[in-house]
Design a protein around this motif. Sequence first.
Motif, mmCIF file in Angstrom:
data_model
loop_
_atom_site.group_PDB
_atom_site.id
_atom_site.type_symbol
_atom_site.label_atom_id
_atom_site.label_comp_id
_atom_site.label_asym_id
_atom_site.label_seq_id
_atom_site.Cartn_x
_atom_site.Cartn_y
_atom_site.Cartn_z
ATOM 1 N N UNK A 245 0.836 -1.196 0.000
ATOM 2 C CA UNK A 245 0.000 0.000 0.000
ATOM 3 C C UNK A 245 0.881 1.262 0.000
ATOM 4 N N UNK A 246 1.881 1.248 0.906
ATOM 5 C CA UNK A 246 2.796 2.412 0.976
ATOM 6 C C UNK A 246 3.459 2.633 -0.383
ATOM 7 N N UNK A 247 3.928 1.533 -0.995
ATOM 8 C CA UNK A 247 4.639 1.638 -2.282
ATOM 9 C C UNK A 247 3.714 2.221 -3.344
ATOM 10 N N UNK A 248 2.467 1.836 -3.289
ATOM 11 C CA UNK A 248 1.511 2.291 -4.290
ATOM 12 C C UNK A 248 1.226 3.795 -4.144
ATOM 13 N N UNK A 249 1.128 4.242 -2.887
ATOM 14 C CA UNK A 249 0.911 5.690 -2.652
ATOM 15 C C UNK A 249 2.141 6.472 -3.123
ATOM 16 N N UNK A 250 3.320 5.951 -2.789
ATOM 17 C CA UNK A 250 4.551 6.661 -3.143
ATOM 18 C C UNK A 250 4.734 6.700 -4.665
ATOM 19 N N UNK A 252 2.389 6.975 -6.748
ATOM 20 C CA UNK A 252 1.527 8.057 -7.240
ATOM 21 C C UNK A 252 2.120 9.428 -6.944
ATOM 22 N N UNK A 253 2.675 9.579 -5.747
ATOM 23 C CA UNK A 253 3.219 10.890 -5.383
ATOM 24 C C UNK A 253 4.518 10.742 -4.582
ATOM 25 N N UNK A 254 5.657 10.701 -5.288
ATOM 26 C CA UNK A 254 6.937 10.463 -4.603
ATOM 27 C C UNK A 254 7.275 11.546 -3.575
ATOM 28 N N UNK A 255 6.623 12.714 -3.637
ATOM 29 C CA UNK A 255 6.899 13.763 -2.638
ATOM 30 C C UNK A 255 6.547 13.288 -1.230
ATOM 31 N N UNK A 256 5.659 12.262 -1.141
ATOM 32 C CA UNK A 256 5.170 11.839 0.181
ATOM 33 C C UNK A 256 5.977 10.671 0.759
ATOM 34 N N UNK A 257 7.035 10.233 0.047
ATOM 35 C CA UNK A 257 7.709 8.970 0.407
ATOM 36 C C UNK A 257 8.115 8.920 1.887
ATOM 37 N N UNK A 258 8.877 9.913 2.355
ATOM 38 C CA UNK A 258 9.379 9.841 3.741
ATOM 39 C C UNK A 258 8.223 9.822 4.737
ATOM 40 N N UNK A 259 7.238 10.681 4.477
ATOM 41 C CA UNK A 259 6.113 10.792 5.416
ATOM 42 C C UNK A 259 5.314 9.491 5.467
ATOM 43 N N UNK A 260 5.067 8.908 4.302
ATOM 44 C CA UNK A 260 4.285 7.667 4.250
ATOM 45 C C UNK A 260 5.048 6.548 4.965
#
Length: 409
Positions: A245-250, A252-260
């Motif tokens: 799930x985390x990988x899928x969100x990231x 879509x939007x790599x800007x959120x990687x660290x936060x996710x």
Amino acid sequence: MNNHHQTDVLVIGSGPAGALMANLLARRGVDVVLAEKGLDFERNFRGETIAARSVLTLRELGFGPSLEEHGFVELEGISFREKGQSIMSMDYRRFPIDALPIDIPQPAMIGAFNRQSVTFPNFRLLMGHQFTGLIERDGKVAGARLEDPDGKPLEIGARLVIAADGRFSAVRKASGLKAKITPMERDFVWFKLPRPEGWLHESQLVVKKDRHLVILPTFPDLLRIGYNVPKKGFGDARRQGIEAFRASVIDLDPRLADLVNTHIQSWNDTSFLEIFTAEVDQWSRDGLLLIGDASHTATPILGQGVNLALQDTIYFAPVIAEALKQSIGPVPAATLEPTAALRRKHKAMVTHFQRLQEANLAKSSAVGTMLRRAKLRLLNLNPGKYRLLDKVLNAPHDMPVEVLHGKAA
Ligand SMILES: Cc1cc2nc3c(=O)[nH]c(=O)nc-3n(C[C@H](O)[C@H](O)[C@H](O)COP(=O)(O)OP(=O)(O)OC[C@H]3O[C@@H](n4cnc5c(N)ncnc54)[C@H](O)[C@@H]3O)c2cc1C
């Protein structure tokens, strides 16, 4: 309270619709009981966006200082992003309305309504009281049965029962009023992340083919993020695991990687929302009225759920107060339906727009997504985009002044 009580109006559900409706009726001297099944108003992942029109309405009604005292985030714009770029954006400050949409937790807003309501001697709030059934006499609704926090039954006779018990309304089901439920193609998984330093107060729709994220600046310093999954696909997502799930969100939007990676540790950090619309052709029976999500469930696109709920109360409160004066016994449905027809028109316009957006977002082919990008780029260059969106975002525009002012202020 005894196990039988009589009132003018019994409101079931203290969400935005029920709490404001009870408040507006109590201001008019109507005897009101507001029954809420929850023991408190804590609710995460609900509509926290109040559209600009409702912000103005709440200020007119005198709630401005309570909202200011709590604090909120003003939303300054919206953008549609694809491949790391903004394709279309709008600055909310350019709309012809003297307010910005705000983000404020629902408990703060509902708390402001109820804190004022309890100052009226003709208002009564029953927390932890669940609706269990309608009381009917001669084919008319004459009250409702509740269960108190200890499970004890309680009957409340009322000249009008208002169903404000949300998208899965038990009162609607008990009333026999039929809802047409239309599932949308996708459902949503919500989660919250800290808002990165310097992030604008703008809502973002981040799209990759037929997948998207809705990113909303949220009070006090958070982002509320909705991730779309295929219909009933949450089970599959869970089976694949939180890492996927985390990988899928990231993706879509790599800007959120660290936060996710830091903040989404388990499914407990997420909340599932099934997306459907509910349309009800008839909102009332003698002695009964549906409002808010109970009468019209919208999708989260453009955050109109709370707006629609609040505007229902503004339109109906003066009509109900007058109907109580002009009739005896259960409030006749015929006095409520003309207002319901006005509200259905507003809701139908929002739903129509939301369905178009859903269809647009569901495009996955190379040609479909290319056309979507081209259309949005064209729209972005057209100053008419403000007129177009104003019609939906800032509705209703034709609110009669007396509806708002009435004897409410
Ligand atoms: C997870 C989630 C995310 C959402 N996100 C957004 C968003 O981003 N933007 C947006 O605009 N909208 C969103 N919505 C929708 C928005 O929250 C609703 O449109 C809005 O809250 C409707 O207000 P309401 O008062 O009609 O119903 P609700 O807010 O649902 O309130 C209903 C109340 O009735 C009570 N109740 C229910 N059953 C009973 C019973 N049997 N007896 C007594 N009380 C009962 C409930 O406890 C609740 O307090 C979301 C909803 C959910 C669930």
